[in-house]
Design a protein around this motif. Structure first.
Motif, PDB file in Angstrom:
ATOM      1  N   GLU A  61       0.854  -1.043  -0.115  1.00 38.28           N
ATOM      2  CA  GLU A  61      -0.195  -0.209  -0.030  1.00 38.28           C
ATOM      3  C   GLU A  61       0.703   1.120  -0.010  1.00 38.28           C
ATOM      4  O   GLU A  61       1.909   1.313   0.821  1.00 38.28           O
ATOM      5  CB  GLU A  61      -1.086   0.140   1.205  1.00 38.28           C
ATOM      6  N   PHE A  62       0.456   1.989  -0.952  1.00 40.58           N
ATOM      7  CA  PHE A  62       1.402   3.408  -0.988  1.00 40.58           C
ATOM      8  C   PHE A  62       0.290   4.409  -0.956  1.00 40.58           C
ATOM      9  O   PHE A  62      -0.529   4.580  -1.737  1.00 40.58           O
ATOM     10  CB  PHE A  62       2.182   3.838  -2.469  1.00 40.58           C
ATOM     11  N   GLY A  63       0.280   4.973   0.178  1.00 42.63           N
ATOM     12  CA  GLY A  63      -0.931   5.978   0.410  1.00 42.63           C
ATOM     13  C   GLY A  63      -0.452   7.246   0.768  1.00 42.63           C
ATOM     14  O   GLY A  63       0.755   7.899   0.065  1.00 42.63           O
ATOM     15  N   ARG A  64      -1.036   8.217   1.392  1.00 40.44           N
ATOM     16  CA  ARG A  64      -0.794   9.449   1.595  1.00 40.44           C
ATOM     17  C   ARG A  64      -1.474   9.967   3.203  1.00 40.44           C
ATOM     18  O   ARG A  64      -2.341   9.560   3.542  1.00 40.44           O
ATOM     19  CB  ARG A  64      -1.528  10.413   0.855  1.00 40.44           C
ATOM     20  N   THR A  65      -0.603  10.980   3.725  1.00 44.79           N
ATOM     21  CA  THR A  65      -1.225  11.339   5.176  1.00 44.79           C
ATOM     22  C   THR A  65      -2.109  12.433   4.945  1.00 44.79           C
ATOM     23  O   THR A  65      -2.475  12.882   6.159  1.00 44.79           O
ATOM     24  CB  THR A  65       0.062  12.099   5.722  1.00 44.79           C
ATOM     25  N   SER A  66      -2.718  12.917   3.851  1.00 43.95           N
ATOM     26  CA  SER A  66      -3.791  13.924   3.865  1.00 43.95           C
ATOM     27  C   SER A  66      -5.265  12.983   3.826  1.00 43.95           C
ATOM     28  O   SER A  66      -5.972  13.693   3.458  1.00 43.95           O
ATOM     29  CB  SER A  66      -3.493  14.841   2.441  1.00 43.95           C
ATOM     30  N   SER A  67      -5.288  12.093   3.946  1.00 43.37           N
ATOM     31  CA  SER A  67      -6.544  11.099   3.972  1.00 43.37           C
ATOM     32  C   SER A  67      -7.363  11.237   5.311  1.00 43.37           C
ATOM     33  O   SER A  67      -6.850  11.728   6.439  1.00 43.37           O
ATOM     34  CB  SER A  67      -6.191   9.600   3.896  1.00 43.37           C
ATOM     35  N   PRO A  68      -8.703  11.140   5.253  1.00 44.71           N
ATOM     36  CA  PRO A  68      -9.416  11.167   6.443  1.00 44.71           C
ATOM     37  C   PRO A  68      -8.971   9.993   7.466  1.00 44.71           C
ATOM     38  O   PRO A  68      -9.378  10.368   8.655  1.00 44.71           O
ATOM     39  CB  PRO A  68     -10.880  10.725   5.733  1.00 44.71           C
ATOM     40  N   GLN A  69      -8.357   9.073   6.945  1.00 41.93           N
ATOM     41  CA  GLN A  69      -8.108   8.086   8.042  1.00 41.93           C
ATOM     42  C   GLN A  69      -6.898   8.691   8.891  1.00 41.93           C
ATOM     43  O   GLN A  69      -6.881   8.170   9.975  1.00 41.93           O
ATOM     44  CB  GLN A  69      -7.454   6.756   7.276  1.00 41.93           C
TER      45      GLN A  69
END
Length: 632
Positions: free
Chosen positions: A123-131
């Motif tokens: 998983e390559f995500g981002r810290t600007s997510s609602p989670q």
């Protein structure tokens, strides 16, 4: 290839259809690499320091049969990212709207670079997510309930026109260091003399947004009370740094922080872009990036699976390995563990940390801010395949001290190690087997009798078995460079073994069958380091999967038994191409100076070519050579 290997590969393929979760009775390994800042394209130093090193270990874990999950993503909050958006001409009120487009674009650039480098994130995500907001605020509330915070007043620069407090990178002025006098020093550091600064120390400070002179005002902030968590933290570090085999530099940096004494650390910032602080007295503030960024590992995992707590709140069954450059160490060995310990919950704490020193560029240093060095998007535009880049960076991995990227060194390692050693051995073996019957074996691996009558082959098996065991031990300790060297030594042994070829058929068949087993073994050992190379070798061998199960490691002592007699191989082909002196000269010139310098040179070259009637120079011809495919 063993039945166990085939079963492992089938299970791995099936696992891709659903989220991986810890499996009772198996080794469950959670792997993270430091989240790269989204506001710039990563350079080669960033890539080897974090994502590439972690990818090698993740790939190794998978072919060993471990249940491994590799998590990463872009760090999208903080002053640096807000400053980047402001550079695009936004007013403070417009920032939040523009962020959505801005960071999506840069996140995609990062992902494109890592895809080209064959980085195998789960998983390559981002810290600007609602989670991220949900998980971060939840952790904050638990810490607040446990009385882990204090409130304190700080003096900070305030811009009346912008109606906001100025974070360190939102103010510039003259450096206060005697003899420096640099007039564009930032509020956190002077790029000329390198001194770390506080914004209030700047002489003649100016707001980066409107250029007005800010004033000093008091502002309240929240601090994490690290002294209250000192005993729990030191107990964790003392136990884990030894049992987890922390890298020496990680231990040294952590010990230095503890010797200086832990102090309360501010966790809030006067910014508009970040995770909002869920407290009435601080509702106009966001969390400091050092506090929320490591929590990004958790929130990105929660984007991967709703059952993320089975990874992050399961210390008895999950081992956490973290990869980063040395500048990130205190945040992962002091700050983040303190944050988790302060909640009072049973978190999966870091077991092993692998830290790199700096990779420098030629005679200077890589610099994102100045555009110095080779960047991820530059690499894609060269005619050098991805496996060569991965190999060179990993052989040059700065594990114990700083190392240097040099184009001449890249040429030597490609031509002498990949081409003359590894590629030469594999090509000689497969081409010989592929020759017509009489001269070769018609692409069919020969059958052989017992090897007891050939002591040289038995001795080779002993050496190869030892090297494979050394490779496994090095990888388990995350000594990636050492493991790669052991694998390449096996190729060297194979080349020496081929010189024993004799005209008598039984000996020839034994040597070729043993050698083709070593070729497959090399494809397995080098898959974590050069996956595209290994996939091409498998294609030429006409085999499907790589595996390093315990049975496979044991069989390395008998390489003549690895590939069965009667197996039909594929079509041999050249694996590596030589890098010539003129190529090195071209790339050295192309990537010298900063990115702005390169643009100026390209513009001047275009003008000069137009004035000469558009006839391209020799270097221009090289520049316009068609790109090779990323694999072989």
């Amino acid at each position: 290839m063993s039945d166990h290997s085939a079963a492992t590969s089938a299970a791995a393929a099936a696992a891709t259809t659903s989220a991986k979760l810890p499996i009772p009775g198996k080794r469950n390994i959670l792997i993270t690499s430091a989240l790269p800042y989204v506001n710039n394209v990563p350079h080669l130093g960033n890539i080897i320091g974090c994502v590439l090193s972690a990818d090698v270990f993740a790939r190794y874990c998978r072919i060993r049969g471990y249940n491994a999950l590799y998590i990463c993503g872009t760090d999208e909050y903080g002053t640096a990212t807000e400053t980047k958006a402001l550079d695009g001409g936004c007013s403070p009120k417009e920032i939040c709207d523009k962020y959505l487009i801005f960071f999506f674009r840069y996140h995609a650039i990062h992902k494109e670079v890592y895809d080209w480098f064959d980085i195998s994130f789960d998983e390559f995500g981002r810290t600007s997510s609602p989670q991220q907001t949900e998980v971060c605020q939840s952790i904050f509330k638990k810490l607040f309930k446990n009385d882990c915070f204090s409130e304190n007043t700080m003096q900070q620069l305030y811009c009346d026109r912008c109606e906001r407090f100025l974070a360190d990178r939102l103010v510039e002025g003259n450096c206060p260091t005697p003899g420096c006098n640099y007039d564009c020093a930032r509020g956190d550091q002077c790029d000329k003399c390198g001194k770390l600064l506080n914004p209030t120390e700047l002489l003649e400070p100016k707001c980066k947004v409107c250029q007005d002179t800010p004033c000093i005002r008091d502002t309240n902030h929240l601090f994490l009370e690290l002294p209250k968590l000192k005993d729990k933290l030191e107990e964790y570090i003392s136990a884990t740094s030894a049992s987890g085999g922390w890298s020496r530099n990680a231990i040294q940096i952590t010990d230095a922080w503890l010797r200086e004494g832990l102090k309360p650390r501010c966790i809030t910032r006067d910014l508009k872009w970040g995770v909002p602080v869920p407290h009435e007295n601080f509702k106009d503030k966001v969390f400091y990036v050092w506090f929320d960024a490591p929590i990004g590992y958790v929130s990105i995992t929660s984007c991967y699976t709703k059952e993320w707590e089975k990874w992050w709140k399961n210390p008895e069954n999950v081992e956490l390995y973290q990869f980063m450059g040395k500048d990130n160490v205190p945040f992962h060995t002091v700050m983040f563990p303190s944050t988790l310990l302060g909640t009072g919950e049973s978190w999966t704490m870091m077991k092993t940390i692998s830290v790199t020193e700096y990779l420098n560029y030629e005679a200077g240093k890589f610099s994102k801010s100045k555009g110095v060095g080779v960047f991820g998007n530059d690499v894609k535009d060269t005619n050098i395949p991805v496996e060569v880049w991965r190999y060179y960076l990993l052989t040059n991995r700065p594990e114990a001290s700083d190392t240097k990227f040099q184009w001449t060194d890249l040429r030597e390692k490609l031509n002498n190690e990949l081409l003359s050693n590894l590629g030469n051995f594999i090509n000689r073996v497969l081409k010989f087997i592929a020759k017509d019957p009489g001269a070769g074996y018609g692409s069919v691996v020969p059958k052989v009798q017992c090897v007891d009558s050939h002591p040289v082959t038995k001795e080779l098996g002993r050496k190869v078995g030892e090297l494979v065991q050394d490779y496994i031990e090095a990888m388990e300790k995350v000594k990636l460079k050492e493991a790669l060297k052991k694998a390449m030594n096996i190729s060297g042994e194979g080349n020496k073994y081929l010189t024993l070829y004799k005209d008598d058929e039984p000996t020839c068949a034994l040597i070729l069958k043993t050698s083709v087993g070593i070729v497959y073994l090399l494809a397995c050992l080098l898959e974590p380091f050069m996956p595209s190379f290994s996939h091409e070798v498998l294609k030429q061998l006409n085999l499907q999967h790589v595996s390093l199960s315990d049975d496979d490691v044991e069989s390395a002592k008998r390489p003549w038994d690895i590939v069965p007699g009667g197996h039909k191989i594929g079509t041999p082909a050249i694996l590596f191409k030589q890098l010539k002196d003129e190529d090195v000269e071209f790339y050295t010139d192309k990537f010298s100076g900063s990115q702005s310098d390169r643009k100026d040179r390209n513009l001047k070259a275009d003008v000069a070519a137009a004035n000469k009637g558009g006839k391209p120079s020799k270097k221009e011809k090289l520049k316009n050579l068609p790109k090779q495919t990323p694999s072989i």
